[in-house]
Design a protein around this motif. Structure first.
Motif, mmCIF file in Angstrom:
data_model
loop_
_atom_site.group_PDB
_atom_site.id
_atom_site.type_symbol
_atom_site.label_atom_id
_atom_site.label_comp_id
_atom_site.label_asym_id
_atom_site.label_seq_id
_atom_site.Cartn_x
_atom_site.Cartn_y
_atom_site.Cartn_z
ATOM 1 N N LYS A 22 0.753 12.693 -12.631
ATOM 2 C CA LYS A 22 0.325 12.257 -13.967
ATOM 3 C C LYS A 22 1.487 11.877 -14.877
ATOM 4 C CE LYS A 22 -4.047 12.938 -13.009
ATOM 5 N NZ LYS A 22 -3.936 13.285 -11.587
ATOM 6 N N LYS A 74 -12.613 21.693 -13.588
ATOM 7 C CA LYS A 74 -12.417 21.056 -14.890
ATOM 8 C C LYS A 74 -13.738 20.853 -15.636
ATOM 9 C CE LYS A 74 -10.416 16.958 -17.072
ATOM 10 N NZ LYS A 74 -9.765 15.646 -16.866
ATOM 11 N N ASN A 108 -5.829 18.116 -16.184
ATOM 12 C CA ASN A 108 -6.245 16.895 -15.477
ATOM 13 C C ASN A 108 -6.006 16.990 -13.971
ATOM 14 O OD1 ASN A 108 -6.985 15.731 -17.897
ATOM 15 N ND2 ASN A 108 -5.080 14.614 -18.150
#
Length: 290
Positions: free
Chosen positions: A261, A209, A202
């Protein structure tokens, strides 16, 4: 010469008739010399990503923790995961963010103590392949050379390798030093697949990605630990832990947690990683014998 002697005499007379000026000068100097300097502690971050990326993410966190604790907390990492492991063994980091398996090892020696982890979360490894790959499951990797960050990278390497060996899948592991290197290697066609974790996937640029897809996900385990070296005083350990746990209570703290994150950091104890200990992984056992 005569003129210099006169100036010297004037100077002596000045200080004789103004003793407070001389006293204040000495006093100011003494105060500056004796002023207490905050303790400096290194925060070592496992090099799942490049040092440049990690520094960008974690330096602001170190600055935030410094402001909240009154300590000087500085970012540190290593060029690769094996070097990071050696530095943990040698106690080079005062505070460390390490993977679950690393914690079970370095909790034994040199004795790192857990103070925080993400709550209500399990770490899961992933195997990624190019988005246009025709591989359907792990059996499609039989006989191939696959990318992994390092031998003891827990979720990104240990778990997927163990699963493939359990299934009888033959493969050649290639260790490429970081999660980012795995993802780049797969997108550029150097490897047909590689291991990582969802959090680091992520964190990579969208342009990288979008070229990948997840082939397989491991079972979940207790996530990474934030731990302190036993040489830290109880008072400083408590300051650091409280500053970390209270990040979610401020706007800036929330922003910094989001940048890496992290959703919900909470207190941790050493026994939280008993699920990882139960796997009886022996990869770094030799380090404990040194």
């Amino acid at each position: 010469m005569k003129t210099q002697s006169i100036y010297a005499l004037y100077a002596l007379m000045y200080f004789f008739y103004h003793p407070t000026l001389f006293a204040n000068t000495v006093s100011d100097t003494v105060v500056t010399v004796n002023k207490k300097t905050p303790a400096t502690y290194s925060l070592g971050v496992v090099p799942q990503q490049s040092a440049k990326v990690l520094a960008k993410l974690w330096t602001p966190i170190c600055q935030y923790l410094s402001s909240k604790t009154g300590l000087n907390i500085v970012f540190s990492t290593a060029k690769d995961i094996p070097t990071f492991e050696r530095r943990l063994l040698d106690g080079k980091y005062d505070i460390a963010y390490m993977n679950p398996y690393h914690f079970t090892v370095f909790n034994q020696k040199p004795g790192y103590q857990a103070i925080a982890k993400e709550q209500q979360k399990k770490i899961r490894g992933i195997v990624v392949i190019p988005k246009d790959s025709n591989i359907k499951d792990l059996s499609g990797l039989n006989g191939l050379t696959l990318a992994f960050p390092a031998p003891a990278a827990f979720a990104a390497s240990v778990l997927p390798r163990a699963k493939m060996r359990e299934l009888g899948i033959e493969f050649t592991p290639k260790y490429v030093s970081s999660h980012d290197s795995v993802y780049l290697g797969v997108t550029r066609g150097f490897f047909p697949a590689g291991g990582g974790v969802q959090r680091t996937l992520n964190n990579i640029p969208a342009t990288t990605k979008e070229k990948l897809k997840v082939l397989w996900t491991t079972p979940g385990y207790t996530p990474h630990a934030i731990a302190v070296h036993p040489r830290l005083s109880t008072a400083d350990t408590n300051k650091i832990q409280q500053a970390i746990l209270s990040m979610k209570e401020t706007a800036l703290g929330k922003k910094l947690l989001f940048s890496v994150k992290f959703k919900d950091l909470g207190a941790a104890k050493n026994s939280d990683w008993d699920d990882v200990r139960a796997l009886n992984i022996k990869l770094l056992e030799h380090l404990l014998m040194e």
